[in-house]
Design an enzyme around this catalytic site. Structure first.
Site, short mmCIF file in Angstrom:
data_model
loop_
_atom_site.label_atom_id
_atom_site.label_comp_id
_atom_site.label_asym_id
_atom_site.label_seq_id
_atom_site.Cartn_x
_atom_site.Cartn_y
_atom_site.Cartn_z
N LYS A 34 -2.22 23.29 40.90
CA LYS A 34 -0.83 23.53 41.24
C LYS A 34 0.07 23.66 40.01
O LYS A 34 0.88 24.58 39.91
CB LYS A 34 -0.37 22.36 42.12
N THR A 35 -0.09 22.74 39.09
CA THR A 35 0.75 22.76 37.89
C THR A 35 0.48 24.01 37.07
O THR A 35 1.39 24.62 36.52
CB THR A 35 0.47 21.50 37.03
N ASP A 218 8.80 22.43 42.58
CA ASP A 218 7.54 21.69 42.56
C ASP A 218 7.59 20.60 43.63
O ASP A 218 8.66 20.15 44.00
CB ASP A 218 7.39 21.05 41.16
N GLU A 219 6.45 20.18 44.13
CA GLU A 219 6.37 19.09 45.12
C GLU A 219 7.33 19.32 46.29
O GLU A 219 8.07 18.42 46.69
CB GLU A 219 6.70 17.74 44.47
N GLN A 249 0.28 15.67 51.12
CA GLN A 249 0.52 14.67 50.08
C GLN A 249 1.95 14.16 50.10
O GLN A 249 2.45 13.63 49.11
CB GLN A 249 0.19 15.26 48.71
N ARG A 609 -8.07 11.33 44.67
CA ARG A 609 -7.92 11.03 43.25
C ARG A 609 -9.28 10.95 42.58
O ARG A 609 -9.39 10.98 41.36
CB ARG A 609 -7.20 9.67 43.02
#
Length: 747
Positions: A34-35, A218-219, A249, A609
């Site tokens: 994503k980043t 973002d997010e 998330q 994670r």
DNA sequence: TCGCCAAGACTTTTT
DNA sequence: GTCTTGGCGA
């Protein structure tokens, strides 16, 4: 393709990065890059589409995310990023509000109140209205006010159906008055007023919307109503909005975040292009399959099929302990054995839990085993008393109307001014229509000649002395540097003598103040206003997470953290503990399906994670508030396909304290030791006999000495020796050399 | 006015 | 079990 800007992108990532104008919704599963997509997109716009940086606004939720993005983009583009708006929602709004303060009910040197200040102010409001704090807890009233603001409702717009709502509405109204009197805004106000500004002033909306050719977010799943509206306004002219997020998330619902903004986005922009990033570069397929079976039970989401080319990987290990001590024991034993076998480093591991309270037992086990560990985010630097004290002194100088800060520092250190005198001064100030801070300054400057002298009463002299000191700072602030001001305040009040009593804690406290001073040095050029804003908006998590990353790199220790804190991080091996009903899912989420769905997402975040190995651990019995509680296994465990799980059964319950015994004779990691001293048991070893691994994970085995057990892991060393981790029913985890263990394989 | 002791609370915490 | 808060006595 050797173009660094477009290199190493999969087709979906490339599609997102190079998408044309319009509305783009990127749903990015965990570990799907994503980043990378966001940074490349920014670079692509600037470098390839020749969009000037100042025509771009990119918003994130944390400062860390923002600065990371900025750094990465800077390496990708030729031109500089001058003029770009890249930062958090809150910082962006603060900037806008200071600029447009003329249209707002406060002036541009407003201070930003943090959650502590907000609560203080709510209490004050409730006292003013004579509302019983026992009946209506200030925290919950505050939460209701905050929720209203996130929903863009002012004091007049909140529903007044029930008695409780009536109370909230009235406190809200008073709270707002107090904020204005203090020339302060709270976190929620930044967004609230930002959205209001653009909604009510068309030309301001046009001003910003026409400037920002591209809006990136973002997010996105964590946006609340205010943020969503803000984004709509900002993109209302060019209509180029690129959002990245993952409904699955979203774990901040209790703060107003609404993952359904993703659905809203699709509805508001029916022509939007939706891109799914489903290739996961982090975890093994086993982990992803487990994650999916958990999350697929949630509704109102876009189903995703996460896949990995890393292979199936190890099965998930489930362990049911008899109690929380045994739970912690399992974690520590397993980690110690793996570190001992030299196939893992402490930093490869993370232990995740639902609530901070769970960390204590785990910490004790780590300490006992002499295993190095560190906590993420538990101790808040900015929440420390001494830090807050100093910040409040500074805030008072910046904005003498700030009564919350004044109240806090007026008796730091104690100087003989009590509640009564303060109340007297406040009343007198109120009557004169000025702030209590201004009254104090007046008293400080002209002493007995001040009309407030008589009003204060007995401690007028002391009050005037303090007023004079503060007045001295206020008069000096324009002439001297930030650091000089900082030093002057500390020496004037004798702060070091006050907090540093030469005990360990005292020294620690002073070190924290010195740390804050170092931060101030970085802002010496920019000055007090920016320093304070930065302190208010950067706070906590950013700094702490950065520290945590450094620490786990350098010192190598196991990370202990809450599931919330784990978002965005990854570890080779992850333990999720407390997989019990009432812990995860938490008892407070039981009567609300939405809350329950969020617990599920929280678990999902935890699972994803893990890169290589996941452990799911629970305890039948645990101490909460000093009492034993029994619990059922978490309902989420049932959702994972049993074929993905290696069920460990439970430890024999006869001796619940066996870990303490184990540690004295098991692998010798029981002495307090630095990481390097964690050594594994050395057998008088015979030369290796076989070249191929005899055992593999999941096999059931039997040993003369230890009885029945199960192989957790087998590893062939370079000398041909096979090292195995076995978990025995009655003896717990053992780390053995296969050639000496003399194990029988059971069917 | 300050400091001590006891009663009561107690999920998570991007800004 | 442990931290915070508030009431009360010095």
């Amino acid at each position: 393709m050797s173009d660094p800007l477009l290199a190493n992108l999969n087709p979906q990532q490339l599609q997102a990065v190079t998408a044309g104008d319009g509305q783009i919704l990127v749903l990015a599963g965990p570990g799907s890059g994503k980043t990378r997509v966001l940074t490349r997109r920014l670079a692509y716009l600037i470098d390839r589409m020749q969009v000037p940086a100042y025509e771009i606004v990119a918003v994130t939720f944390t400062n860390k995310a923002a600065s990371e993005m900025e750094n990465r983009v800077a390496t990708l583009v030729q031109s500089d990023l001058k003029g770009i708006w890249l930062g958090t929602f809150h910082a962006m709004c603060a900037r806008m509000l200071r600029f447009e303060a003329g249209y707002l009910p406060f002036n541009n040197n407003f201070v930003i109140f943090d959650s502590d200040d907000q609560e203080t102010l709510v209490k004050r409001a409730m006292r003013d209205l004579k509302i019983d704090e026992k009946l209506h807890r200030p925290v919950s009233v505050h939460a209701a006010i905050s929720a209203a603001k996130n929903d863009l409702k002012g004091p007049k717009e909140v529903t007044r159906g029930s008695y409780k709502e009536e109370v909230v509405a009235r406190v809200y109204e008073r709270y707002e008055q107090l904020l204005r009197l203090n020339n302060a805004v709270d976190f929620d106000d930044l967004l609230f007023w930002g959205a209001k500004l653009l909604r009510e002033h068309e030309f301001l909306r046009d001003k910003y919307a026409s400037r920002f050719r591209h809006v990136l977010v973002d997010e996105f799943q964590d946006t609340n109503m205010a943020q969503y509206e803000l984004l709509t306004y900002l993109s209302s002219y060019h209509k180029n909005i690129f959002v990245v997020g993952d409904e699955d998330q979203s774990i901040y619902r209790w703060r107003g975040a609404d993952y359904r903004n993703v659905l809203r986005f699709e509805k508001d922009f029916p022509d939007c292009q939706k891109i799914l990033l489903e290739q996961n570069y982090r975890s093994t397929q086993v982990i992803l399959d487990a994650a999916r079976s958990v999350i697929d039970r949630n509704h109102n989401r876009t189903p995703k099929h996460l896949f990995s080319d890393r292979g199936a990987g190890n099965k998930i290990v489930r362990y049911d302990a008899v109690d929380d001590n045994a739970e912690a024991g399992f974690v520590v034993d397993t980690i110690a054995a793996k570190i001992g076998a030299k196939n893992s480093l402490p930093r490869d591991f993370a232990v995740m839990y639902r609530t901070n309270a769970q960390s204590r037992v785990i910490e004790e086990a780590f300490m006992h085993a002499g295993l190095p560990y560190h906590l993420v985010g538990a101790q808040r630097f900015y929440g420390r008393r001494e830090i807050k004290d100093v910040i409040c002194f500074l805030r008072l100088v910046e904005n003498p109307s700030d009564e919350v800060s004044l109240q806090r520092v007026i008796s730091v250190p104690p100087r003989g001014i009590g509640e009564t005198s303060i109340a007297n001064l406040r009343d007198a100030a109120n009557n004169a229509g000025i702030s209590i801070g201004d009254a104090l300054l007046d008293l400080g400057r002209i002493g007995e000649a001040s009309p407030y002298w008589a009003a204060v009463g007995r401690s007028a002299g002391k009050m005037a002395d303090f007023g004079a000191t503060v007045a001295g700072w206020v008069d000096q602030k324009a002439q001297i540097s930030l650091v000089s001001l900082f030093d002057r305040i500390l020496s004037d009040v004798g702060y070091r003598e006050y907090i540093d009593d030469n005990t360990d804690e005292g020294v620690d406290r002073w070190e924290n103040v010195e740390e804050l001073r170092r931060l101030a040095e970085d802002f010496n050029e920019r000055g007090l206003t920016e320093f304070l804003q930065n302190l208010a908006l950067v706070s906590d998590q950013d700094t702490i997470k950065e520290e945590e990353e450094d620490r786990s790199r350098d010192n190598s220790s196991v990370t202990l953290l809450t599931l919330h804190a784990a978002k965005g991080l990854e570890y080779k091996q992850v333990f999720i503990v407390g997989l019990d009903e009432n812990v995860l899912p938490h008892s407070r989420s039981k009567d609300d399906p939405e809350e329950m769905a969020e617990e599920r997402r929280l678990f999902y975040v935890g699972i994803t994670r893990a890169k290589d190995q996941l452990y799911l651990v629970r305890a039948e019995r645990r101490r909460t508030f000093g009492e034993f509680d029994f619990s059922e296994p978490s309902r989420f465990l049932k959702d994972i396909d049993p074929s993905l799980i290696l069920n460990e059964g439970k430890r024999a319950s006869s001796r619940s304290s066996r870990y303490e015994q184990d540690l004295t004779w098991g692998p010798s990691y029981n002495q307090p030791a630095a990481p390097s001293k964690v050594r594994h048991i050395s057998f008088e070893s015979a030369p290796a006999s076989s070249k191929a691994a005899k055992y593999k994970a999941g096999q059931r085995v039997k040993s003369e000495k230890f009885g029945e057990g199960i192989i957790l892991e087998s590893k062939l060393e370079s000398d041909g020796e096979e090292i195995i981790d076995v978990h025995f029913k009655d003896y717990g985890l053992k780390h053995l050399m296969a050639s000496l263990a003399n194990l029988e394989i059971l069917q």
